[in-house]
Design an enzyme around this catalytic site. Structure first.
Site, mmCIF file in Angstrom:
data_model
loop_
_atom_site.group_PDB
_atom_site.id
_atom_site.type_symbol
_atom_site.label_atom_id
_atom_site.label_comp_id
_atom_site.label_asym_id
_atom_site.label_seq_id
_atom_site.Cartn_x
_atom_site.Cartn_y
_atom_site.Cartn_z
ATOM 1 N N ARG A 100 0.839 -1.213 0.000
ATOM 2 C CA ARG A 100 0.000 0.000 0.000
ATOM 3 C C ARG A 100 0.869 1.256 0.000
ATOM 4 N NH1 ARG A 100 -2.770 -2.755 -2.050
ATOM 5 N NH2 ARG A 100 -4.661 -3.742 -1.301
ATOM 6 N N GLU A 103 2.077 1.537 -3.415
ATOM 7 C CA GLU A 103 0.956 1.963 -4.250
ATOM 8 C C GLU A 103 0.698 3.468 -4.110
ATOM 9 O OE1 GLU A 103 -3.207 -0.176 -5.191
ATOM 10 O OE2 GLU A 103 -2.938 0.406 -3.093
ATOM 11 N N SER A 126 15.330 15.262 0.157
ATOM 12 C CA SER A 126 16.358 14.357 0.662
ATOM 13 C C SER A 126 15.757 13.197 1.448
ATOM 14 C CB SER A 126 17.322 15.129 1.557
ATOM 15 O OG SER A 126 18.303 14.258 2.079
#
Length: 154
Positions: A100, A103, A126
């Site tokens: 997830r 995703e 960064s």
């Protein structure tokens, strides 16, 4: 209290320090929050040390040794090198929560990039000069929400 443990069969690329640290964590029945408080880091940074994804300072090593009853020389040997980041998870990840997060970057990565570029100009955020934290929020209906903050130098 539910504690995070390590199934090394799911993480064959982790350094030897991961097994050492997770075994001691389980034996002592400590949460990452408790460990973080002892070493003076946030809980995500503490967990990153256990997974070999962050560099331990000499102070971290001493404090972990004290808290977890692991000999300091062993932790110095296992934690004094430079982390080999990014090898612990195959891509795409199979573990549902990790997937997830992956995703989220797949779906919102370019949207984040566009908004960040508009706010800051050309550049990158960064992951070295970086901090992150996880918080739990409960709404008025009693639903729990995960709040993940990513803070990186531009």
């Amino acid at each position: 209290m539910s504690l995070a443990t390590l199934d090394i069969s799911q993480h064959p690329n982790l350094p030897a320090s991961a097994q050492t640290l997770f075994k001691a964590k389980a034996d002592k029945k400590l949460s990452f929050e408790q460990i973080a408080q002892h070493i003076g880091r946030n809980e995500v940074a503490a967990a990153a040390l256990f997974y070999g994804q962050a560099k331990a300072s000499p102070e971290d090593i001493v404090k972990l040794s004290e808290l977890l009853d692991i000999p300091t020389p062993l932790l110095e040997e296992q934690l004094s090198g430079f982390p080999d980041r990014g090898r612990s998870v195959e891509m795409p990840p199979k573990e549902p929560l990790i997937y997830r997060l992956y995703e989220i970057v797949q779906n919102y990565g370019y949207a984040y990039k566009a908004v960040l570029n508009e706010k800051f100009g050309d550049g990158i955020m960064s992951a070295i000069s970086f901090s992150t934290k996880v918080e739990k929020e409960t709404d008025q209906d009693g639903n729990n929400w995960a709040v993940i903050t990513l803070r990186g130098k531009w």
